[in-house]
Enzyme design. Structure first.
Site, PDB file in Angstrom:
ATOM      1  N   LYS A  62      78.350 -28.740   9.999  1.00 37.80           N
ATOM      2  CA  LYS A  62      77.594 -27.531   9.663  1.00 37.80           C
ATOM      3  C   LYS A  62      76.717 -27.112  10.847  1.00 37.80           C
ATOM      4  O   LYS A  62      76.732 -25.948  11.285  1.00 37.80           O
ATOM      5  CB  LYS A  62      76.720 -27.787   8.441  1.00 37.80           C
ATOM      6  N   GLU A 541      62.671 -17.047  -4.571  1.00 40.03           N
ATOM      7  CA  GLU A 541      63.039 -18.450  -4.765  1.00 40.03           C
ATOM      8  C   GLU A 541      62.710 -19.326  -3.557  1.00 40.03           C
ATOM      9  O   GLU A 541      63.424 -20.290  -3.249  1.00 40.03           O
ATOM     10  CB  GLU A 541      64.523 -18.580  -5.144  1.00 40.03           C
ATOM     11  N   TRP A 618      77.680 -27.932 -11.507  1.00 38.35           N
ATOM     12  CA  TRP A 618      77.208 -28.172 -10.146  1.00 38.35           C
ATOM     13  C   TRP A 618      76.381 -29.448 -10.044  1.00 38.35           C
ATOM     14  O   TRP A 618      75.612 -29.629  -9.100  1.00 38.35           O
ATOM     15  CB  TRP A 618      76.422 -26.968  -9.647  1.00 38.35           C
ATOM     16  N   GLU A 722      80.187 -10.782  -8.426  1.00 32.56           N
ATOM     17  CA  GLU A 722      80.700 -10.624  -7.057  1.00 32.56           C
ATOM     18  C   GLU A 722      81.990  -9.817  -7.102  1.00 32.56           C
ATOM     19  O   GLU A 722      82.913 -10.155  -7.839  1.00 32.56           O
ATOM     20  CB  GLU A 722      80.940 -12.005  -6.450  1.00 32.56           C
ATOM     21  N   HIS A 751      78.224 -13.172   2.009  1.00 35.44           N
ATOM     22  CA  HIS A 751      78.721 -14.356   2.704  1.00 35.44           C
ATOM     23  C   HIS A 751      79.301 -14.030   4.072  1.00 35.44           C
ATOM     24  O   HIS A 751      79.949 -14.860   4.695  1.00 35.44           O
ATOM     25  CB  HIS A 751      79.746 -15.088   1.840  1.00 35.44           C
ATOM     26  N   CYS A 783      75.630 -11.682  -4.292  1.00 33.53           N
ATOM     27  CA  CYS A 783      75.102 -13.006  -4.600  1.00 33.53           C
ATOM     28  C   CYS A 783      73.718 -13.129  -3.971  1.00 33.53           C
ATOM     29  O   CYS A 783      73.209 -12.168  -3.375  1.00 33.53           O
ATOM     30  CB  CYS A 783      76.054 -14.066  -4.047  1.00 33.53           C
TER      31      CYS A 783
END
Length: 819
Positions: A62, A541, A618, A722, A751, A783
């Site tokens: 990543k 958030e 999840w 989406e 994204h 999203c």
């Protein structure tokens, strides 16, 4: 014969069990029965896994990819980081004693996209980039979009990998699709494995039928399976290249074999693998399907000319009687008895029993031991959890991450040998001891939670007023314009925020100062949203690292890891919570900051929760009770939070449920029973509020057509979805079903780093309004925006608000013209 020491350890292991369990373990050992059959000399039972995590135990890949995208690393440095990670993965499998080591299961972004690139399935809109970009940059442009040097190209569509939270890049096909051998990544990785010292690399490919079925037709005048005659020669070229390089084992992943297939597709499987076998008789074909049993496709699978058939025994145990009875004599079986999707230690008693039956039916030499699916879906290594970290001490011995699952595969194979080592018996004894400890642990059960669940059984749930009645009340109260604008929830998690959070967690920042810092970020976010004219605001958030992990931290019966990273898509990783016991709310989780954010504005600010279905999908969920029971426990905890938010003056409450579609069983016959409890769980947590409180839910990257009826039954006032990457294709289904709620189709693909223009967004809104009346539509991104940078988000959201205003003007103009 067992030595006295081994026999003693075997006896000691069994003392910790009930008599019946001990007897089952003893009977599962093949020693004496097989000797009597004259089977004195056998090769070792082969072990392997279908794939291994690839983002890096500490997200090394990543960081390398994102460094490359930002220009901090060049291609050579990224390739070097990739090779280091591949070496770590191969070394782990070798050290654990895997006879077959997977290669080509590594990817810098997505393994399905790797296949598209290898097969030359590059959509036409990327062709101009081929002349100016390296292959690596072209690959990333297909995944993420490209907006540089005068080019503006959208990313390819992304959706969920079967019933998991992993997202893959959807191949795009045209009627005259050109396939050609474009990338040699598979062969290059095989040669890298050989160079590293892997004795028997097993090349992993998505099988040709599943590859086509994973894709999407860009026009409706053909079916993607019609392309098989064009595709198959390219697969043969790849196999020829592998064979020439010395590859003798190839794993074909054909997960569609566990879904509902028609006769045409079953026949095509036979034809395709017949051709491949004819051309490559010396290559060992291992065909793998997973996430369920073969069911009605089992006879098709067993008739294919492959050397080994892999079965997901964790999810498809029901296939085994027919396999043991009917599998051809020249076919081996690979038994996926170690769960590749969950993190609990293996039930060795059950696994040894299954292996014992398999050996009895087929013989030792025809049975391989494996994971149920790729270990991509679990974290790397329990040993990476820090001492004194967030994982409770009692929980660690019950867990098996990817590295531990390799050891479990090896242990089970070793326990099936004639000569069982002392180490193997020690491993058996330790597993049995921990299984018993977990079974009787005081941490698993909460009598108050179970009483509340019993009281709920059979009671009606949901809201009393109809959605139409509620809409009138909500409009009178909220006074929103036509085409109201909002965002899904999260805003960018910047380096500043991550530093703030890190200092708080390592103790260098007080809770008071951390809370003050978060409030400053919320205040700035609310002020910005007001300044651009957003209608329903979000608090951003900023206090949450992840939409599920945050709630896991605030619920009893749930634990969370320090380094339990699992790939979700591309370079996005999550740390799924571990639901180990009965779930209850410790205290209000979101109310304080929701009240603070709402106090900053006269406009509605959404309260933000993650729904019970998504928290389950999840998370790593306990496997000692039905999923439906755990779902209802989570729903009851969330219901308390929803009602507290309403009491705090929050008028719009969003309960995100992207995981509901993800949890849909792969076989249609199993779906209604799942949807019944999944919808009920949503109604439990959302149904206690008054009619003027507006309930939103959000879903993304899914085939909504499969659950449209369930979406209607969920009875949310507003559903945001989406749709940008799929170019609004799903809306016709919602319109045809007469979806009664308000709908927010995402018009901005978050994204991708691309910044959509006002004109592009306006065109998206025109498509939406061709299906629905303006009063039914909300305007929002696809999203949450936590993965993006502010310099991408600010212009994109401002363009979205401007596009909504223009659309409102057009709506008013048309109304006047028609009036």
């Amino acid at each position: 014969m067992l030595s006295r020491t081994k026999a003693s350890m075997k006896k000691h292991a069994c003392r910790t069990m009930s008599h019946g369990l001990a007897e089952a373990i003893l009977l599962s050992f093949p020693t004496q029965a097989y000797r009597q059959a004259g089977n004195h000399s056998r090769i070792r039972m082969l072990t392997h896994t279908l794939g291994y995590p690839r983002l890096g135990a500490f997200r090394e890949i990543k960081k390398a990819c994102e460094g490359y995208w930002k220009g901090a690393l060049d291609e050579k440095a990224l390739r070097s980081a990739s090779l280091e990670e591949k070496h770590r993965r191969w070394r782990a499998q070798q050290e654990a004693g895997m006879e077959l080591v997977a290669c080509n299961d590594f990817s810098l972004y997505d393994h399905v996209q790797d296949m598209s690139f290898m097969l030359g399935a590059i959509p036409e809109r990327y062709k101009p980039l081929c002349q100016n970009l390296s292959d690596l940059d072209l690959y990333f442009a297909m995944c993420r979009g490209y907006q540089e040097a005068g080019y503006d190209v959208t990313a390819m569509e992304m959706t969920k990998w079967f019933d998991t939270n992993y997202h893959y890049i959807v191949p795009e096909f045209t009627r005259n699709q050109d396939f050609h051998y474009y990338s040699r990544k598979c062969v290059e990785e095989f040669l890298e494995a050989v160079s590293f010292g892997v004795k028997k690399p097993k090349a992993v490919l998505v099988g040709p039928i599943s590859y086509l079925l994973l894709g999407k037709e860009k026009t409706d005048d053909f079916h993607r399976l019609d392309l098989i005659d064009t595709l198959l020669p390219v697969y043969m070229a790849v196999l020829e290249d592998l064979h020439h390089a010395g590859c003798t084992w190839v794993q074909f992943d054909e997960p569609f074999l566990v879904t509902d297939l028609d006769d045409r597709t079953r026949k095509l499987y036979a034809e395709v693998y017949g051709v491949l076998r004819q051309h490559f008789p010396d290559v060992h074909f291992l065909l793998a399907a997973y996430f369920d049993g073969f069911g009605d496709n089992l006879q098709t699978a067993m008739s294919l000319p492959v050397d080994t058939l892999h079965l997901d025994v964790v999810n498809g145990l029901y296939d085994l009687p027919a396999v043991f009875r009917d599998v051809p004599r020249d076919m081996n079986i690979s038994l996926g008895v170690v769960d590749g999707r969950n993190i609990w230690i293996n039930d060795v008693n059950e696994s040894l029993g299954i292996l014992g039956l398999a050996v009895k039916a087929l013989g030792h030499d025809r049975v391989m031991v494996s994971s149920s699916c790729s270990l991509l879906h679990v974290p790397y290594d329990v040993r990476n959890e820090p001492d004194g970290g967030t994982l409770p001490d009692f929980l660690g011995p019950w867990l098996a991450f990817a590295r531990q699952k390799l050891d479990e595969i090896r242990l089970l194979a070793d326990l099936m040998e004639d000569e069982v080592s002392a180490d193997a018996f020690y491993g058996l004894a330790e597993h049995l001891k921990q299984l018993e400890k977990r079974k009787h642990s005081k941490f698993l059960r909460n009598s108050d939670v179970r009483s509340a669940l019993d009281a709920l059984s059979g009671e009606p749930v949901g809201r009393r007023q109809s959605i139409a009645e509620r809409r009138v009340l909500q409009q009178e109260w909220l006074q929103l314009p036509v085409l109201p604008t909002t965002m899904i929830g999260s805003l960018p998690q910047t380096a500043e925020l991550r530093s703030l959070r890190k200092r708080y967690r390592d103790g260098s920042l007080s809770a008071e100062d951390y809370g003050s810092g978060v409030r400053v970020l919320i205040t700035n976010a609310v002020r910005w949203q007001e300044s651009i004219g957003l209608d329903v605001l979000v608090h951003g958030e900023f206090e949450r690292t992840d939409m599920v992990e945050f709630f896991g931290e605030h619920l009893d019966g749930v634990a969370f890891t320090g380094n339990g990273w699992v790939q979700s898509y591309g370079t996005r990783a999550v740390k799924p919570p571990i639901i180990y016991g009965d779930v209850s709310r410790k205290e209000p989780m979101t109310v304080e900051l929701a009240r603070f954010a709402q106090g900053l504005s006269e406009r509605p600010v959404k309260g933000m929760l993650t729904g019970p279905g998504t928290i389950l999908k999840w998370s790593f969920v306990r496997n000692d009770q039905p999923l439906s029971d755990t779902a209802m426990q989570v729903a009851l905890a969330l219901r308390e939070e929803v009602m507290d938010l309403e009491l705090a003056g929050i008028e719009v409450i969003q309960i995100d449920e992207p995981g509901i579609r993800e949890g849909l069983p792969l076989k249609k016959a199993d779906r209604e029973s799942y949807l019944e409890w999944a919808v009920r769980a949503f109604l439990v947590c959302s149904g206690g509020v008054g009619p003027a409180t507006q309930i939103h839910t959000h879903m993304c990257y899914a085939d909504y057509a499969d659950i449209l009826d369930a979406l209607i039954r969920m009875d949310a006032d507003v559903l945001t979805i989406e749709t940008a990457r799929s170019d609004m294709e799903v809306l016709s289904g919602f319109a045809a079903a007469g979806y009664p709620g308000q709908l927010g189709p995402g018009i901005y693909d978050i994204h991708s780093p691309r910044i959509p223009s006002v004109g592009e967004l306006n065109a998206q809104l025109e498509k939406v309004l061709s299906h629905f009346a303006p009063r039914q539509i909300w305007v929002n991104p696809d999203c949450g925006l936590k993965t993006r940078e502010w310099d991408e988000v600010v212009p994109a959201v401002e363009n979205m608000v401007t596009a909504a205003r223009k659309a409102r003007h057009q709506v008013r103009k048309r109304a006047l013209e028609e009036g």
